[in-house]
Design a protein around this motif. Structure first.
Motif, PDB file in Angstrom:
ATOM      1  N   GLN A 408       0.806  -1.217   0.000  1.00 14.55           N
ATOM      2  CA  GLN A 408       0.000   0.000   0.000  1.00 14.55           C
ATOM      3  C   GLN A 408       0.839   1.266   0.000  1.00 14.55           C
ATOM      4  O   GLN A 408       0.305   2.367  -0.109  1.00 14.55           O
ATOM      5  CB  GLN A 408      -0.928   0.009   1.221  1.00 14.55           C
ATOM      6  CG  GLN A 408      -1.924  -1.129   1.243  1.00 14.55           C
ATOM      7  CD  GLN A 408      -2.828  -1.081   2.457  1.00 14.55           C
ATOM      8  OE1 GLN A 408      -2.770  -0.143   3.257  1.00 14.55           O
ATOM      9  NE2 GLN A 408      -3.675  -2.092   2.608  1.00 14.55           N
ATOM     10  N   ASP A 409       2.158   1.114   0.131  1.00 17.16           N
ATOM     11  CA  ASP A 409       3.058   2.266   0.212  1.00 17.16           C
ATOM     12  C   ASP A 409       3.587   2.563  -1.187  1.00 17.16           C
ATOM     13  O   ASP A 409       4.683   2.164  -1.560  1.00 17.16           O
ATOM     14  CB  ASP A 409       4.207   1.937   1.176  1.00 17.16           C
ATOM     15  CG  ASP A 409       4.982   3.175   1.594  1.00 17.16           C
ATOM     16  OD1 ASP A 409       4.659   4.267   1.089  1.00 17.16           O
ATOM     17  OD2 ASP A 409       5.900   3.046   2.418  1.00 17.16           O
ATOM     18  N   ARG A 410       2.806   3.286  -1.965  1.00 18.16           N
ATOM     19  CA  ARG A 410       3.164   3.567  -3.356  1.00 18.16           C
ATOM     20  C   ARG A 410       3.579   5.026  -3.494  1.00 18.16           C
ATOM     21  O   ARG A 410       2.856   5.930  -3.091  1.00 18.16           O
ATOM     22  CB  ARG A 410       2.001   3.261  -4.297  1.00 18.16           C
ATOM     23  CG  ARG A 410       2.368   3.374  -5.786  1.00 18.16           C
ATOM     24  CD  ARG A 410       1.161   3.093  -6.664  1.00 18.16           C
ATOM     25  NE  ARG A 410       0.693   1.728  -6.538  1.00 18.16           N
ATOM     26  CZ  ARG A 410       1.174   0.711  -7.248  1.00 18.16           C
ATOM     27  NH1 ARG A 410       2.145   0.916  -8.127  1.00 18.16           N
ATOM     28  NH2 ARG A 410       0.696  -0.506  -7.083  1.00 18.16           N
TER      29      ARG A 410
END
Length: 411
Positions: A408-410
């Motif tokens: 989720q860390d984009r």
């Protein structure tokens, strides 16, 4: 193909990118705990030097294993840092107890915490502006004090980061080379902090030298480092008389990492920080242990939740902190004359800058912006390069702390 590209670097001379105060310059940096036999003359010499620097109420004694322990009364934490710099320079870091003096008239962290809370309260009262993506980038190649501070490729790294972030929609404030004075850096940190809204995203990047870490108020392995600016060290005025005076001048003319930590703690939708300096791993090592918010996991075993992420419990607060090294390590890259190395991911592509930053953003492009997945790739490749170019003598293990779930860390 990857192996061939990496092996081609094994004969390249080694450059430590951010070791402005390298272990060979200050004896005994290795963090070991053993009995010490400091003489009365050594302690008296340190006591005299403390008084010469205006620390009239500072005292020195032996601790239970024979190290020099700082006691007495201090007007501020700045005075305590002065005492630690002098003690480490004269006796060696491992001969100085890391336990912090307790009799301090004004504690800087209390003063700064009060100001941060006041700013937070004022920000909550203002109407939130539209969300924006902001970035503060600092990179330096050459320093005014070129007698002590070796050149590196911080500007090359910062430009690579700036190009990537611009494509991702970030508004960037970049201080490169001569622009990155101590005053300019501190002013930029303050300006970004004032402009940052609670719905904004923030990215902080620093590529410079890192000053030798000093013990912090928490004691034990709590260490604080400073970031060297373009005009730090013996850039102005007469040359320092000895190593102790130089290290003291370097400490006083550098930017405290707590200023960046305070900026990273301001309310935002998401904050990311990447520090590519020697000893940058101290930022993760030195801070107190706390459990992560429910449902989140530490990305590397043994890394504590840091003041960078102290407000992560708040709703919508998301943080990712990356450092180029683990505690006590140097950040490495190609030698200045060569200036570049071959990408292990794309044959024939040359990367100009430090190993970790260049590999991370190379991997980010391969991973379509997934930061934690790209970090895992870059961590492995950086460690391989460090071992190969140093013939196994040095290690470099980047570290990551995130309150966001993997995938989720984009960026």
């Amino acid at each position: 193909m990857r192996r061939r590209a990496l092996m081609a670097l094994s004969t390249v001379p080694l450059l430590s990118l951010a070791g402005c105060v390298a272990p060979q310059q200050v004896r005994g940096y290795e963090r070991v705990y053993q009995a010490h036999q400091l003489s009365d003359q050594q302690l008296a010499q340190l006591q005299a030097r403390l008084r010469a620097e205006g620390l009239a109420e500072a005292r020195v004694a032996r601790d239970t294993v024979g190290r020099a322990q700082l006691l007495g009364r201090y007007a501020s934490e700045e005075q305590v840092e002065t005492a630690f710099v002098l003690a480490q320079a004269l006796l060696g870091p491992t001969a100085v107890s890391p336990f912090y003096p307790t009799d301090i008239a004004e504690r800087r962290w209390e003063r700064e915490a009060a100001l941060a809370l006041q700013a937070h309260a004022q920000a909550r009262q203002r109407q939130a502006p539209p969300s924006r993506r902001r970035a503060l980038l600092i990179g330096i190649n050459q320093f005014l004090d070129d007698r002590h501070l070796r050149p590196l490729q911080g500007e090359d790294d910062a430009r690579r980061v700036q190009q990537y972030l611009a494509r991702a929609g970030y508004e960037t404030t970049a201080l490169l080379g001569p622009e990155a004075t101590r005053g300019a850096i501190e002013s930029a940190i303050a300006a970004v902090g004032r402009a940052l809204g609670s719905d904004d995203e923030l990215f902080i990047y620093v590529s410079s030298h890192g000053a030798l870490p000093l013990p912090g108020p928490a004691g034990g392995d709590d260490r604080r480092m400073s970031i060297v600016a373009y005009d730090s060290g013996d850039a102005m005025g007469p040359r320092s008389r000895d190593a102790a005076e130089y290290l003291l001048r370097l400490q006083r003319s550098s930017v405290r990492d707590s200023l960046l930590q305070d900026l990273a703690q301001r309310p935002s939708r998401q904050t990311r920080a990447l520090i590519d300096t020697c000893y940058s791993g101290e930022m993760l090592q030195s801070l107190r242990q706390e459990p992560l918010p429910a449902g989140l996991a530490e990305q590397r075993e043994g890394i504590a939740l840091q003041p960078w992420a102290a407000t992560a419990r708040a709703q919508r607060s998301r943080y990712t902190l990356l450092t180029a090294t683990s505690p006590g390590e140097l950040a490495l890259g190609p030698p200045p004359r060569e200036g570049s190395f071959e990408s292990p991911l794309r044959s024939g592509r040359r990367l100009r800058g430090s190993f970790f930053t260049q590999l991370l953003f190379e991997c980010l492009e391969q991973r379509q912006g997934l930061l934690q997945e790209a970090f895992a790739d870059a961590e492995r490749l950086t460690a391989q390069l460090a071992r190969q170019v140093s013939a196994g003598r040095l290690t470099q293990t980047p570290r990551l702390l995130s309150t966001m779930a993997r995938g989720q860390d984009r960026l």
